[in-house]
Design an enzyme around this catalytic site. Sequence first.
Site, PDB file in Angstrom:
ATOM      1  N   GLU A 164      -5.084  -3.730  -2.219  1.00 46.76           N
ATOM      2  CA  GLU A 164      -6.528  -3.447  -2.160  1.00 46.76           C
ATOM      3  C   GLU A 164      -6.818  -2.180  -1.355  1.00 46.76           C
ATOM      4  O   GLU A 164      -7.912  -1.633  -1.431  1.00 46.76           O
ATOM      5  CB  GLU A 164      -7.290  -4.655  -1.582  1.00 46.76           C
ATOM      6  CG  GLU A 164      -6.957  -5.049  -0.148  1.00 46.76           C
ATOM      7  CD  GLU A 164      -5.694  -5.908   0.006  1.00 46.76           C
ATOM      8  OE1 GLU A 164      -4.827  -5.869  -0.890  1.00 46.76           O
ATOM      9  OE2 GLU A 164      -5.573  -6.590   1.032  1.00 46.76           O
ATOM     10  N   CYS A 211       9.577   1.677   3.545  1.00 47.91           N
ATOM     11  CA  CYS A 211      10.402   0.523   3.928  1.00 47.91           C
ATOM     12  C   CYS A 211      11.835   0.966   4.186  1.00 47.91           C
ATOM     13  O   CYS A 211      12.627   0.209   4.720  1.00 47.91           O
ATOM     14  CB  CYS A 211      10.353  -0.540   2.858  1.00 47.91           C
ATOM     15  SG  CYS A 211      11.103   0.019   1.346  1.00 47.91           S
ATOM     16  N   PHE A 229       0.803  -1.232   0.000  1.00 47.44           N
ATOM     17  CA  PHE A 229       0.000   0.000   0.000  1.00 47.44           C
ATOM     18  C   PHE A 229       0.834   1.278   0.000  1.00 47.44           C
ATOM     19  O   PHE A 229       0.329   2.343  -0.334  1.00 47.44           O
ATOM     20  CB  PHE A 229      -0.942   0.023   1.225  1.00 47.44           C
ATOM     21  CG  PHE A 229      -0.273   0.454   2.512  1.00 47.44           C
ATOM     22  CD1 PHE A 229      -0.069   1.804   2.785  1.00 47.44           C
ATOM     23  CD2 PHE A 229       0.172  -0.475   3.436  1.00 47.44           C
ATOM     24  CE1 PHE A 229       0.559   2.205   3.963  1.00 47.44           C
ATOM     25  CE2 PHE A 229       0.793  -0.087   4.614  1.00 47.44           C
ATOM     26  CZ  PHE A 229       0.997   1.258   4.871  1.00 47.44           C
ATOM     27  N   SER A 260       5.064  -7.080   3.401  1.00 42.60           N
ATOM     28  CA  SER A 260       5.600  -7.441   4.718  1.00 42.60           C
ATOM     29  C   SER A 260       6.353  -8.776   4.647  1.00 42.60           C
ATOM     30  O   SER A 260       6.100  -9.602   3.763  1.00 42.60           O
ATOM     31  CB  SER A 260       4.449  -7.526   5.715  1.00 42.60           C
ATOM     32  OG  SER A 260       3.531  -8.500   5.271  1.00 42.60           O
ATOM     33  N   LYS A 308      -1.252  -6.674  -9.650  1.00 44.66           N
ATOM     34  CA  LYS A 308      -2.245  -6.806  -8.558  1.00 44.66           C
ATOM     35  C   LYS A 308      -1.872  -5.741  -7.530  1.00 44.66           C
ATOM     36  O   LYS A 308      -0.961  -5.912  -6.734  1.00 44.66           O
ATOM     37  CB  LYS A 308      -2.153  -8.207  -7.946  1.00 44.66           C
ATOM     38  CG  LYS A 308      -3.383  -8.683  -7.198  1.00 44.66           C
ATOM     39  CD  LYS A 308      -3.793  -7.897  -5.980  1.00 44.66           C
ATOM     40  CE  LYS A 308      -3.063  -8.201  -4.701  1.00 44.66           C
ATOM     41  NZ  LYS A 308      -3.463  -7.271  -3.605  1.00 44.66           N
ATOM     42  N   GLU A 331       8.845  -4.285  13.299  1.00 44.09           N
ATOM     43  CA  GLU A 331       8.606  -3.210  12.337  1.00 44.09           C
ATOM     44  C   GLU A 331       7.314  -2.503  12.741  1.00 44.09           C
ATOM     45  O   GLU A 331       6.234  -3.101  12.686  1.00 44.09           O
ATOM     46  CB  GLU A 331       8.482  -3.767  10.916  1.00 44.09           C
ATOM     47  CG  GLU A 331       8.271  -2.663   9.895  1.00 44.09           C
ATOM     48  CD  GLU A 331       8.106  -3.152   8.463  1.00 44.09           C
ATOM     49  OE1 GLU A 331       7.434  -4.172   8.231  1.00 44.09           O
ATOM     50  OE2 GLU A 331       8.643  -2.468   7.557  1.00 44.09           O
TER      51      GLU A 331
HETATM   52  P1  NAD Z   1       1.262  -6.691   3.020  1.00 48.50           P
HETATM   53  O1  NAD Z   1       2.279  -7.776   3.091  1.00 48.50           O
HETATM   54  O2  NAD Z   1       0.161  -6.695   4.006  1.00 48.50           O
HETATM   55  O3  NAD Z   1       0.543  -6.695   1.568  1.00 48.50           O
HETATM   56  C1  NAD Z   1       1.274  -6.691   0.384  1.00 48.50           C
HETATM   57  C2  NAD Z   1       0.471  -7.387  -0.712  1.00 48.50           C
HETATM   58  O4  NAD Z   1       0.276  -8.748  -0.352  1.00 48.50           O
HETATM   59  C3  NAD Z   1      -0.910  -6.786  -0.951  1.00 48.50           C
HETATM   60  O5  NAD Z   1      -1.117  -6.709  -2.345  1.00 48.50           O
HETATM   61  C4  NAD Z   1      -1.849  -7.771  -0.290  1.00 48.50           C
HETATM   62  O6  NAD Z   1      -3.085  -7.863  -0.958  1.00 48.50           O
HETATM   63  C5  NAD Z   1      -1.115  -9.093  -0.364  1.00 48.50           C
HETATM   64  N1  NAD Z   1      -1.362  -9.951   0.801  1.00 48.50           N
HETATM   65  C6  NAD Z   1      -1.469  -9.557   2.098  1.00 48.50           C
HETATM   66  N2  NAD Z   1      -1.662 -10.619   2.893  1.00 48.50           N
HETATM   67  C7  NAD Z   1      -1.676 -11.713   2.098  1.00 48.50           C
HETATM   68  C8  NAD Z   1      -1.832 -13.108   2.334  1.00 48.50           C
HETATM   69  N3  NAD Z   1      -2.021 -13.592   3.557  1.00 48.50           N
HETATM   70  N4  NAD Z   1      -1.798 -13.948   1.278  1.00 48.50           N
HETATM   71  C9  NAD Z   1      -1.613 -13.481   0.033  1.00 48.50           C
HETATM   72  N5  NAD Z   1      -1.457 -12.164  -0.246  1.00 48.50           N
HETATM   73  C10 NAD Z   1      -1.489 -11.295   0.757  1.00 48.50           C
HETATM   74  O7  NAD Z   1       2.071  -5.307   3.052  1.00 48.50           O
HETATM   75  P2  NAD Z   1       1.498  -3.815   3.151  1.00 48.50           P
HETATM   76  O8  NAD Z   1       0.966  -3.590   4.520  1.00 48.50           O
HETATM   77  O9  NAD Z   1       0.648  -3.511   1.978  1.00 48.50           O
HETATM   78  O10 NAD Z   1       2.858  -2.977   2.959  1.00 48.50           O
HETATM   79  C11 NAD Z   1       3.707  -2.643   4.019  1.00 48.50           C
HETATM   80  C12 NAD Z   1       4.883  -3.603   4.103  1.00 48.50           C
HETATM   81  O11 NAD Z   1       5.601  -3.599   2.889  1.00 48.50           O
HETATM   82  C13 NAD Z   1       5.896  -3.202   5.172  1.00 48.50           C
HETATM   83  O12 NAD Z   1       6.307  -4.363   5.832  1.00 48.50           O
HETATM   84  C14 NAD Z   1       7.029  -2.598   4.375  1.00 48.50           C
HETATM   85  O13 NAD Z   1       8.300  -2.654   4.989  1.00 48.50           O
HETATM   86  C15 NAD Z   1       6.994  -3.435   3.143  1.00 48.50           C
HETATM   87  N6  NAD Z   1       7.637  -2.773   2.025  1.00 48.50           N
HETATM   88  C16 NAD Z   1       8.868  -3.216   1.650  1.00 48.50           C
HETATM   89  C17 NAD Z   1       9.523  -2.594   0.619  1.00 48.50           C
HETATM   90  C18 NAD Z   1      10.895  -3.040   0.215  1.00 48.50           C
HETATM   91  O14 NAD Z   1      11.382  -2.546  -0.765  1.00 48.50           O
HETATM   92  N7  NAD Z   1      11.511  -3.965   0.920  1.00 48.50           N
HETATM   93  C19 NAD Z   1       8.922  -1.512  -0.052  1.00 48.50           C
HETATM   94  C20 NAD Z   1       7.659  -1.101   0.353  1.00 48.50           C
HETATM   95  C21 NAD Z   1       7.017  -1.744   1.389  1.00 48.50           C
END
Ligand code: NAD
Length: 492
Positions: free
Chosen positions: A179, A284, A152, A229, A176, A385
């Site tokens: 959401e 991040c 997000f 994450s 994708k 985090e």
């Molecule tokens: P998230 O892991 O909750 O969601 C990321 C994506 O995964 C979304 O599209 C979501 O729909 C999908 N998703 C979530 N749970 C799922 C599941 N159980 N099964 C399948 N798909 C699933 O992450 P977020 O809250 O959207 O973003 C924040 C996180 O992203 C933080 O941990 C941040 O550090 C990380 N991030 C990392 C970088 C990097 O470059 N390392 C960059 C940006 C964000």
Amino acid sequence: MEKAIALPNYINNQWCTSNATEYLDVINPATAEVLARVPLSLASEVEQAVQAASEAFGNWRRTPPTERVQYLFKLKNLLEEHFEDLARTITLECGKTLAESKGEMRRAIENVEVACGIPMMMQGTNLEDIARGIDEMMIRQPLGVCAVIAPFNFPGMIPFWFLPYAIACGNTYIVKPSEKVPLTMQKVFQLLEKTGLPQGVVNLVNGAKEVVDAILDHPKIRAISFVGSTPVAKYIYSRGATNGKRVQCQGGAKNPLIVLPDADLEMTTRIAADSAFGCAGQRCLAASIAVTVGEARRSFTEAIAETAQKRAVGSGLDPGIEMGPVITAQSKARIEGLIQQGADEGATVLVDGRSPNIPSYERGYFVRPTILQNVDPSGDIARTEIFGPVLSLIHVETIEQAIALVNGGQYGNMACLFTSSGAAARKFRYEAEAGNIGINIGVAAPMAFFPFSGWKESFFGDLHGQSNHAVEFFTQTKVVVERWPSNWSRQF
Ligand code: NAD
């Protein structure tokens, strides 16, 4: 209130209403106003997108790279033309300030610019006479259908770490989006449509877990990029790899910022505050631990506390605002709970940003900048985090202890050092176990022409996003060894 619009998917160059039975509200986090409704699309809609992308692949890979990048040149111009609108959309759905959203879109466009160099970047290698009269070459070919699953916090930029390279290399693609923030990609896909890209080359499927699992399991999808994450990154990496796919997963972070006694205090404080509180700490690459070394403790603690208190918090669309809300009500509650946990573990809440009063935005999801002092380096809060505007202060006596703290963490996304000593900077650069290092830089975000190099639990895979890593990720190498009999001249 008018009924919020239900967002369509974009499959095979058609905008299509999803058959989803469930929709989620897309919410402006500054006002709690519903902006739209996003479908939790079905596995059958992923199937349609894969079918379209798969049918498009044959002709697209035969389209010369010089022609493929013409679409990216058009896209670059369209993104520039719609720059303000895209930035505003990011702020509306994600909450960051307009200046931060513009910075994000600039980074997105830079990736399109770099991918326009594919005719050079995608070249292979060759050597004549590997044995007498025999030549060998390595060529790069696209994989087929590839997909990205995005988080997000950078709705405009993160898909661009992958998409421009994927299609420039001759692959077809499925996005994708998160959401929570699907609106920016709606606008980007309206622009992709205007470039005239052939049917099925790029596709957009909104949704959550069902869509992700369908992507992970579809036999025709060859490669998956994920950013989000760490627990989800691990899940995607292992399920995707079990299914024989190429997978790259960028995960979470807990980034330390080290302050040596010889650092320029004014500059360090300004940059540290931007790193910890910029984008409401939802980057991040945000610094979430500041480690003061020796005499830096007192001066830095006072300066950062004062800066944190002064930060202008409000709607990202309003002028003069330096920090917007966090993404959801759940996220606000989680962050505030973690601040309490820090206090329960023995830290002092030196600046407390919980439950702030933000005039005119009483319904928004705001947490003001928060500073936890004397955080126990071995406690949970030093390792979790938080992903909010919370900076934990830890004190050590030597740079060796500071580096040991950096290297003892589970993540390895970024570490940065503030100093005026070249020798200290070199030692840190050499020894710190993180993939992105800042020296007097608080958010060491690689430009599009460098790979985004997370380490440890911040990254699963080998090839990273952006630059030549992306070209390697989106191509497979083929080696050709050839001999041509030398009697050809007799035919003429
Ligand atoms: P998230 O892991 O909750 O969601 C990321 C994506 O995964 C979304 O599209 C979501 O729909 C999908 N998703 C979530 N749970 C799922 C599941 N159980 N099964 C399948 N798909 C699933 O992450 P977020 O809250 O959207 O973003 C924040 C996180 O992203 C933080 O941990 C941040 O550090 C990380 N991030 C990392 C970088 C990097 O470059 N390392 C960059 C940006 C964000």
